[in-house]
Design an enzyme around this catalytic site. Sequence first.
Site, mmCIF file in Angstrom:
data_model
loop_
_atom_site.group_PDB
_atom_site.id
_atom_site.type_symbol
_atom_site.label_atom_id
_atom_site.label_comp_id
_atom_site.label_asym_id
_atom_site.label_seq_id
_atom_site.Cartn_x
_atom_site.Cartn_y
_atom_site.Cartn_z
ATOM 1 C CG ASP A 79 12.206 11.482 -6.239
ATOM 2 O OD1 ASP A 79 12.700 10.603 -6.967
ATOM 3 O OD2 ASP A 79 11.790 11.252 -5.104
ATOM 4 C CG ASP A 112 5.767 14.470 -3.936
ATOM 5 O OD1 ASP A 112 6.177 13.516 -3.242
ATOM 6 O OD2 ASP A 112 6.458 15.478 -4.151
ATOM 7 C CB CYS A 128 -16.450 9.858 -0.158
ATOM 8 S SG CYS A 128 -15.022 9.530 -1.204
ATOM 9 C CB CYS A 181 -13.934 7.215 -3.851
ATOM 10 S SG CYS A 181 -14.163 6.250 -2.334
ATOM 11 C CB CYS A 222 -17.484 6.060 -0.353
ATOM 12 S SG CYS A 222 -16.157 6.411 0.826
ATOM 13 C CG HIS A 260 -11.826 6.765 1.203
ATOM 14 N ND1 HIS A 260 -12.962 7.506 0.931
ATOM 15 C CD2 HIS A 260 -11.310 7.269 2.359
ATOM 16 C CE1 HIS A 260 -13.136 8.401 1.891
ATOM 17 N NE2 HIS A 260 -12.140 8.276 2.764
#
Length: 408
Positions: free
Chosen positions: A99, A302, A340, A342, A345, A371
């Site tokens: 940015d 974002d 989940c 990930c 998890c 996560h």
Amino acid sequence: MPVPMFSDPFFRVEAELPGRLGRTGVITTPHGEIRTPAFIAVGTQATVKAVLPDTMKELGAQAILANAYHLYLQPGPDIVDAAGGLGAFMNWSGPTFTDSGGFQVLSLGAGFRKVLSMDAQRVQADDIIAEGKQRLAHVDDDGVTFRSHLNGSSHRFTPEISIGIQRQLGADIIFAFDELTTLVNTRSYQERSVQRTHDWAVRCLVEHRRLDELRPDKHAQALFGVVQGAQYEDLRRHAARGLAGLGFDGFGIGGALEKQNLATIVGWVSSELPADKPRHLLGISEPDDLFAAVEAGADTFDCVSPSRVARNAAVYSPDGRFNITGSRYRRDFTPIDEACDCYTCAHYTRAYLHHLFKAKEILASTLCTIHNERFVIRLVDDIRAAIPAGRFDELREHVLGRYYAAKA
């Protein structure tokens, strides 16, 4: 006639949401494609806090956004440039965004830090400052003079300086320098600010093209103009129309937004911008905001929130966000979310995460950030898949109905 600043096709639309402005598409950068809608993970200081770049890739992150203001102050854009650019510096091989620094210069300058989505019904004032803070930034028509939040040293950002910094940082997608206002600035100030941001956008384009010619060895960078105008429809539409014909590669939708009006404002802007260029909404990640933004025409967005709240023990689940330090989780030997996929998890329980936070172990931040980032990335992936399948409304009803059920 404006000259395109990026080789075509930089962006192509693939599927549209019938009767609405939402769509899927592909952004092509020198470091790979971004399939949209896409959540762009925030790595403010060339790192997603507490998580390795390789892990972010495994989580499905398509691109990472870093912050020009912070990297300008530390370590300095010359160092990032000497390292081979942002991606090489942080060992991230995928697409990158930076940015312009305008948000941080002005949000930190007014003392609000990240909290700028305030109530527009407050008393209108142009010298708004957060309680107990001193103003660190002063705006004029040429740029912004500000003091570093790190050590109080004085600095100056102009459109040319911002573009020069971002050129050195070397991200694939960069943003024009804009003035961020709050929702409590007066209407007359918002009008002047929209014109100032437009004038700065023109200067950014000129400087970007000049630097392209000076450094032909560097890869192409796409430049996005930023649409401001706060909560005013006429100002938002005017700002969008003014930027639309200048030759930007894409557009950012910026400024403080009232949450309840997010979709409306994004819709105003999207309907005025060219359909063949991507639109990036700065700073959202809550599930209802994601659905609203996509439906209204945002292609990428974002937000630092998934990683920030993770470091404060807040984790996302299909049934809403909760704080893992609650006493009920002390003996809870289930994962954050059974469904989940990930790493956290798959390998750890709520009880273990509870223990890590209570013991003040750094690993707590890493595991919960993994996560949370995966939760948001996967949700946006599901939204992207639902559009061509004709399941967008069904998915939204299912996800939001469950996520906000406790509040209801």
